[in-house]
Design an enzyme around this catalytic site. Sequence first.
Site, PDB file in Angstrom:
ATOM      1  N   TYR A 123       8.346  11.368   8.201  1.00  0.00           N
ATOM      2  CA  TYR A 123       7.434  12.269   8.909  1.00  0.00           C
ATOM      3  C   TYR A 123       8.053  12.809  10.193  1.00  0.00           C
ATOM      4  CZ  TYR A 123       3.639  11.002   5.826  1.00  0.00           C
ATOM      5  OH  TYR A 123       2.853  10.834   4.725  1.00  0.00           O
ATOM      6  N   LYS A 190      11.069  -1.286   1.614  1.00  0.00           N
ATOM      7  CA  LYS A 190      11.909  -1.089   0.417  1.00  0.00           C
ATOM      8  C   LYS A 190      13.359  -1.292   0.866  1.00  0.00           C
ATOM      9  CE  LYS A 190      12.243   0.301  -3.937  1.00  0.00           C
ATOM     10  NZ  LYS A 190      11.596  -0.304  -5.097  1.00  0.00           N
ATOM     11  N   ASP A 223       6.581  -1.284  -3.894  1.00  0.00           N
ATOM     12  CA  ASP A 223       6.062  -1.060  -5.260  1.00  0.00           C
ATOM     13  C   ASP A 223       5.296  -2.300  -5.742  1.00  0.00           C
ATOM     14  OD1 ASP A 223       8.616  -2.039  -4.938  1.00  0.00           O
ATOM     15  OD2 ASP A 223       9.423  -1.241  -6.808  1.00  0.00           O
ATOM     16  N   ASP A 247       1.001   5.740   4.605  1.00  0.00           N
ATOM     17  CA  ASP A 247       0.183   6.851   4.125  1.00  0.00           C
ATOM     18  C   ASP A 247      -0.308   6.563   2.708  1.00  0.00           C
ATOM     19  OD1 ASP A 247      -1.000   9.294   4.001  1.00  0.00           O
ATOM     20  OD2 ASP A 247       0.847  10.440   3.727  1.00  0.00           O
TER      21      ASP A 247
END
Length: 359
Positions: A123, A190, A223, A247
């Site tokens: 972002y 991640k 995930d 988000d």
Amino acid sequence: MYKITLVPGDGIGPEITAVTRECINNLGLPITWDLQDAGELAIKKYGTPIPEALFDSIRKNKVCLKGPITTPIGKGYRSINVSLRKSLNLYVCLRPFKSYPGVRSKYQNIDLVVVRENTEDLYSGIEFEKGRKDTLELINFVKKIKGVKIPVDSGISIKPISTAASERIVRFAFEYCKKNRRKKVTAVHKANIMKFSDGIFLEAARKISQSYPEIEYEERIVDNMCMQLIQKPEKYDLLVMPNLYGDIISDLCAGLVGGLGMAAGSNIGEDIAIFEPTHGSAPKYRGKNKVNPSAMILAAVLMLEYLGEVEVSRKLEKALAEVIKEGKFVTYDLKEEGDPSVVGTEEMGEAIIEKFKTT
Ligand code: NAD
């Protein structure tokens, strides 16, 4: 006396803001509202969706309650919300997700908090458009220094993650846990793939967690986190993560508690905070007195809590929860499809006010 910047916003914003303001005005707190334009109305009036007057008002009052704002598509405007968060350095996005009996949902008893880093990651707005000179230069540079060939018809978004911003957000998460008697922080990342960006976040989370031995700390790859939240959300308490995952996970959690109509959030900096519903401006329902004001009211609950008006905030939340549980004076999204007894935004607001006047 509190002076609060109030931004009705676009689409359904003015309707849900009016109802929320009416609820707060009936709580007996000394509040004056500093009404400010943003979004479509501000573009018409000032030629910009976020006029300087809005920034000045928020900087002066320090607290802002904000309706949703439409992001004009393809006209060169960046998201107004992203700009506000970045310019005012509101580095925390805090979103509690709670089940309210009476809301149609596949899950009950959800009680989760998502803490999202708000200033960096994908972002950051460092974007390289396909085919532009600077993009091709970047592609050549990457080939030269990394030996990696990026196809020339690519667009590129840069994902910076810093130690300082990661430590700051994780510290906020642990402090929030401590203050609100929560038991566990889960860091979401991640880092197995993005070693030099998410890796920094994870390293920061591990370091800060050591200062809070009384709070349990664990890690999940994003995930896996999504699957775990669907399968056993009761195992989690507070989740802290970089911007983009925040988000996405926030919307997943909104789904667990019955949709965006029931989710609110706050954007918090060192001494400034903006409170808002998580949903957008739903332009198709504008002016129809149809939509659910709950998310905006829950944003007000968070705001009152932030101001230290904990008892009053509980009173408002309880009245809202009871109206929803009774299921009599609620909007279309809280009833079975086609139920003729649905009421409008205003009528639901009136029922909430009636509730805290009589209980
Ligand atoms: P949206 O959340 O505005 O609406 C999607 C659908 O969700 C609506 O059509 C409606 O069916 C339902 N919905 C939303 N709020 C509801 C409510 N309070 N009660 C009942 N149902 C409700 O999402 P969108 O259509 O993708 O976005 C519309 C505009 O809002 C876009 O311009 C987007 O950029 C903007 N937006 C703003 C914010 C913000 O200001 N914080 C957040 C998200 C989207």
